[in-house]
Design a protein around this motif. Structure first.
Motif, PDB file in Angstrom:
ATOM      1  N   TRP A  17      -7.714   0.253   8.018  1.00 16.17           N
ATOM      2  CA  TRP A  17      -7.444   1.256   6.994  1.00 16.17           C
ATOM      3  C   TRP A  17      -8.415   2.423   7.091  1.00 16.17           C
ATOM      4  O   TRP A  17      -8.058   3.563   6.756  1.00 16.17           O
ATOM      5  CB  TRP A  17      -7.455   0.619   5.611  1.00 16.17           C
ATOM      6  N   ARG A  20      -6.969   4.732   9.403  1.00 18.58           N
ATOM      7  CA  ARG A  20      -5.789   5.379   8.838  1.00 18.58           C
ATOM      8  C   ARG A  20      -6.152   6.477   7.829  1.00 18.58           C
ATOM      9  O   ARG A  20      -5.276   7.246   7.407  1.00 18.58           O
ATOM     10  CB  ARG A  20      -4.918   4.344   8.105  1.00 18.58           C
ATOM     11  N   PHE A  24      -3.729   9.331   6.057  1.00 18.19           N
ATOM     12  CA  PHE A  24      -3.102   8.506   5.022  1.00 18.19           C
ATOM     13  C   PHE A  24      -2.286   9.332   4.030  1.00 18.19           C
ATOM     14  O   PHE A  24      -1.155   8.996   3.698  1.00 18.19           O
ATOM     15  CB  PHE A  24      -4.187   7.722   4.282  1.00 18.19           C
ATOM     16  N   HIS A  30       2.373   7.258  -0.018  1.00 16.52           N
ATOM     17  CA  HIS A  30       0.927   7.169  -0.183  1.00 16.52           C
ATOM     18  C   HIS A  30       0.491   8.239  -1.182  1.00 16.52           C
ATOM     19  O   HIS A  30       0.218   7.944  -2.341  1.00 16.52           O
ATOM     20  CB  HIS A  30       0.213   7.340   1.159  1.00 16.52           C
ATOM     21  N   GLY A  63      -7.954   3.314  -1.963  1.00 17.25           N
ATOM     22  CA  GLY A  63      -7.669   4.209  -0.845  1.00 17.25           C
ATOM     23  C   GLY A  63      -8.195   5.599  -1.103  1.00 17.25           C
ATOM     24  O   GLY A  63      -9.374   5.774  -1.454  1.00 17.25           O
ATOM     25  N   ASP A  82     -12.767   0.355  -3.130  1.00 23.54           N
ATOM     26  CA  ASP A  82     -12.173   0.162  -1.810  1.00 23.54           C
ATOM     27  C   ASP A  82     -13.264  -0.299  -0.854  1.00 23.54           C
ATOM     28  O   ASP A  82     -14.450   0.008  -1.048  1.00 23.54           O
ATOM     29  CB  ASP A  82     -11.535   1.453  -1.296  1.00 23.54           C
ATOM     30  N   SER A  84     -13.164   0.473   2.379  1.00 21.34           N
ATOM     31  CA  SER A  84     -13.243   1.455   3.460  1.00 21.34           C
ATOM     32  C   SER A  84     -14.011   2.691   3.003  1.00 21.34           C
ATOM     33  O   SER A  84     -13.562   3.419   2.114  1.00 21.34           O
ATOM     34  CB  SER A  84     -11.829   1.852   3.899  1.00 21.34           C
ATOM     35  N   HIS A 193      -1.452  -3.201  13.292  1.00 25.50           N
ATOM     36  CA  HIS A 193      -0.829  -3.589  12.027  1.00 25.50           C
ATOM     37  C   HIS A 193      -0.095  -4.923  12.179  1.00 25.50           C
ATOM     38  O   HIS A 193      -0.230  -5.824  11.339  1.00 25.50           O
ATOM     39  CB  HIS A 193       0.129  -2.490  11.582  1.00 25.50           C
TER      40      HIS A 193
END
Length: 262
Positions: A17, A20, A24, A30, A63, A82, A84, A193
């Motif tokens: 992620w 991404r 994103f 999204h 995210g 998150d 990330s 993925h």
């Protein structure tokens, strides 16, 4: 990715992620691309969680902060969580640009280390289907809620195939190279993925009835499944290629609201 012996599936998911994060918000589903969709999301959240009114909310796996901002719009005091850092950097930049006082923290959704009984509501979108250990996650989220607090899970089965999936794939094959619209991952990202998906708990697809049962086992009162996401999907469809819009409309997508007993 690294081949270190201690590199876990959770680490792999986090890095996927993170990679991404840069693109994103380019994908429909999204980020939000119309006021019609924003209004539909506000309606769904308000329907299940009620007015913000300064109540403490936690957006798990936030995210780039899309749901966090929707919650902030509605008057909740928002924390976005998150694992990330790349995603959170995007979320923080967005909040700064919009002047939104949202707290963002780096933490694992299954082991948040947030204070117990500190949130009035918890919301999470498109996370549950990627969980390694949903039982542990649901127990953790239950502990974070105050008595009477509510959890809203927005998710779906993005694995099972149907006729619309085959139609989309055929259309994409026939039109390959003719469009620059961002709907799908590149081959490398898609391969990662698939590899991750094969090893998570819901590798066969996240179904509402199973998630509801696990939430009840975690101690929540009887979860309520809401299938009426059509207003959101119709708004998204206006920004998507038609085969993808048809596939989305036919997928097993849902919202589940569960309450911690008082």
């Amino acid at each position: 990715m690294t081949a270190h012996a201690n590199y876990s599936l959770r680490d792999e998911i986090r890095d996927y992620w993170s990679d991404r994060a840069e693109t994103f918000d380019l994908q429909v589903g999204h980020e939000i691309f119309s006021e019609q969709e924003r209004t539909a999301w506000h309606a769904l959240i308000s329907k299940h969680l009620g007015p913000g009114a300064g109540r403490a909310s936690l957006d798990i796996a936030c995210g780039t902060g899309v749901i966090s901002h929707l919650m902030h719009d509605l008057g909740f005091v928002v924390t976005g969580l998150d694992w990330s850092e790349a995603m959170l950097a995007k979320a923080q930049a967005k909040a700064q640009k919009r002047g939104a006082a949202i707290r963002f923290i780096v933490s694992d959704a299954e082991r948040t280390i947030e204070d117990k009984a500190s949130y009035d509501v918890i919301v999470t979108r498109h996370l549950v289907w990627t969980l390694v250990d949903p039982k542990a996650a649901f127990a953790e989220w239950f502990s974070l809620l105050k008595p009477g607090g509510k959890l809203l899970v927005i998710d779906g089965d993005f694995v099972s195939r149907n006729w619309a999936t085959s139609l989309r794939e055929l259309w994409e094959k026939l039109t390959a190279g003719k469009s620059r619209l961002v709907d799908n991952d590149g081959a490398s990202i898609a391969g990662r993925h698939r590899s991750i998906l094969a090893r998570v708990y819901f590798s066969g697809g996240a179904r509402a009835e199973v998630i509801g049962r696990l939430l009840a086992e975690a101690g929540f009162d009887e979860p309520v499944v809401d299938w009426k996401l059509g207003a959101i999907h119709r708004a998204q469809a206006r920004k998507m290629r038609w085969p993808k819009a048809i596939e989305r409309a036919t997928q097993h997508r849902f919202a589940i609201c569960a309450t911690k007993p008082k």
